[in-house]
Design a protein around this motif. Structure first.
Motif, short mmCIF file in Angstrom:
data_model
loop_
_atom_site.label_atom_id
_atom_site.label_comp_id
_atom_site.label_asym_id
_atom_site.label_seq_id
_atom_site.Cartn_x
_atom_site.Cartn_y
_atom_site.Cartn_z
N LEU A 149 57.24 35.29 36.64
CA LEU A 149 57.70 35.70 37.97
C LEU A 149 57.21 34.75 39.05
CD1 LEU A 149 57.29 39.58 37.80
CD2 LEU A 149 59.42 38.27 37.79
N ASP A 150 56.00 34.24 38.89
CA ASP A 150 55.46 33.30 39.87
C ASP A 150 56.19 31.96 39.85
OD1 ASP A 150 53.61 35.15 40.76
OD2 ASP A 150 51.99 34.38 39.52
N SER A 151 56.75 31.60 38.71
CA SER A 151 57.39 30.29 38.59
C SER A 151 58.91 30.33 38.83
CB SER A 151 57.12 29.70 37.22
OG SER A 151 57.75 30.46 36.22
N LEU A 152 59.50 31.51 38.91
CA LEU A 152 60.95 31.62 39.09
C LEU A 152 61.38 31.32 40.52
CD1 LEU A 152 61.85 34.85 37.13
CD2 LEU A 152 62.52 32.54 36.58
N PRO A 153 62.59 30.82 40.69
CA PRO A 153 63.11 30.68 42.04
C PRO A 153 63.36 32.06 42.65
CG PRO A 153 64.78 30.06 40.43
CD PRO A 153 63.51 30.34 39.68
N ARG A 154 63.27 32.16 43.94
CA ARG A 154 63.42 33.44 44.62
C ARG A 154 64.77 34.10 44.35
NH1 ARG A 154 60.86 31.03 49.94
NH2 ARG A 154 58.69 31.27 49.37
N GLU A 155 65.79 33.29 44.14
CA GLU A 155 67.13 33.84 43.91
C GLU A 155 67.20 34.68 42.64
OE1 GLU A 155 66.89 30.16 43.97
OE2 GLU A 155 66.73 30.41 46.14
N ALA A 156 66.34 34.41 41.68
CA ALA A 156 66.37 35.13 40.41
C ALA A 156 65.57 36.43 40.47
CB ALA A 156 65.83 34.25 39.30
N LEU A 157 64.76 36.62 41.49
CA LEU A 157 63.89 37.79 41.56
C LEU A 157 64.63 39.13 41.49
CD1 LEU A 157 60.96 38.62 41.67
CD2 LEU A 157 61.09 38.53 44.16
N PRO A 158 65.71 39.34 42.26
CA PRO A 158 66.40 40.63 42.14
C PRO A 158 66.92 40.91 40.74
CG PRO A 158 67.19 39.46 44.07
CD PRO A 158 66.31 38.52 43.30
N ALA A 193 76.65 42.39 42.91
CA ALA A 193 76.55 41.96 44.31
C ALA A 193 76.47 40.43 44.36
CB ALA A 193 75.33 42.57 44.97
N VAL A 194 77.26 39.85 45.23
CA VAL A 194 77.32 38.40 45.33
C VAL A 194 76.21 37.85 46.23
CG1 VAL A 194 78.73 36.43 46.04
CG2 VAL A 194 79.80 38.39 44.91
N SER A 195 75.99 38.50 47.33
CA SER A 195 75.01 38.04 48.31
C SER A 195 73.59 38.34 47.85
CB SER A 195 75.28 38.73 49.65
OG SER A 195 74.19 38.62 50.50
N LEU A 196 72.72 37.37 48.01
CA LEU A 196 71.30 37.55 47.67
C LEU A 196 70.70 38.65 48.53
CD1 LEU A 196 68.89 36.60 46.00
CD2 LEU A 196 68.44 34.90 47.77
N GLU A 197 71.08 38.69 49.79
CA GLU A 197 70.58 39.72 50.69
C GLU A 197 70.98 41.12 50.21
OE1 GLU A 197 70.95 41.06 55.39
OE2 GLU A 197 71.95 39.25 54.71
N ASP A 198 72.21 41.28 49.76
CA ASP A 198 72.67 42.57 49.24
C ASP A 198 71.90 42.96 47.99
OD1 ASP A 198 74.50 42.79 51.28
OD2 ASP A 198 76.19 42.06 50.09
N ARG A 199 71.63 41.99 47.15
CA ARG A 199 70.88 42.27 45.92
C ARG A 199 69.47 42.78 46.24
NH1 ARG A 199 72.51 37.53 41.67
NH2 ARG A 199 73.79 38.95 40.47
N PHE A 200 68.82 42.14 47.20
CA PHE A 200 67.49 42.60 47.60
C PHE A 200 67.57 43.99 48.24
CE2 PHE A 200 65.82 38.20 47.27
CZ PHE A 200 64.66 38.48 46.59
N LYS A 201 68.56 44.22 49.08
CA LYS A 201 68.71 45.53 49.73
C LYS A 201 68.91 46.64 48.71
CE LYS A 201 70.52 44.12 54.22
NZ LYS A 201 71.70 44.11 55.10
N MET A 202 69.53 46.33 47.61
CA MET A 202 69.76 47.34 46.57
C MET A 202 68.56 47.48 45.64
SD MET A 202 73.63 46.15 45.76
CE MET A 202 74.28 47.51 44.81
#
Length: 85
Positions: free
Chosen positions: A19-28, A48-57
């Motif tokens: 988790l520490d080494s992954l890019p932020r986009e992969a976190l959700p 969800a296409v948007s990274l923001e939507d993925r985090f919100k969910m």
């Protein structure tokens, strides 16, 4: 959530390093895979296409699981005290 897990277990420590080494986009996506939730909720996040939507969910589901784990820890502590007596 990861910090609540036992880091002495090799798989948990490996997960933390991953988790520490992954890019932020992969976190959700990663969080979605480890959160206990319905397949329907997981698919909604992954669709969800948007990274923001993925985090919100993902964040409310993560908070829900953390709160559940905290409640579980609270219910286990009195039992451990009873065992010591």
């Amino acid at each position: 959530l990861v910090e609540m897990l036992d880091m002495s277990v090799p798989a948990v420590a490996k997960l933390r390093r991953l988790l520490d080494s992954l890019p932020r986009e992969a976190l959700p996506d990663i969080l979605t895979s480890i959160i206990r939730t319905s397949n329907k909720e997981k698919l909604q996040i992954l669709d969800a296409v948007s990274l923001e939507d993925r985090f919100k969910m993902t964040i409310p589901l993560l908070v829900r699981q953390i709160e559940g784990l905290k409640l579980l820890q609270k219910t286990r502590k009195p039992k451990q005290d009873d065992d010591k007596r």
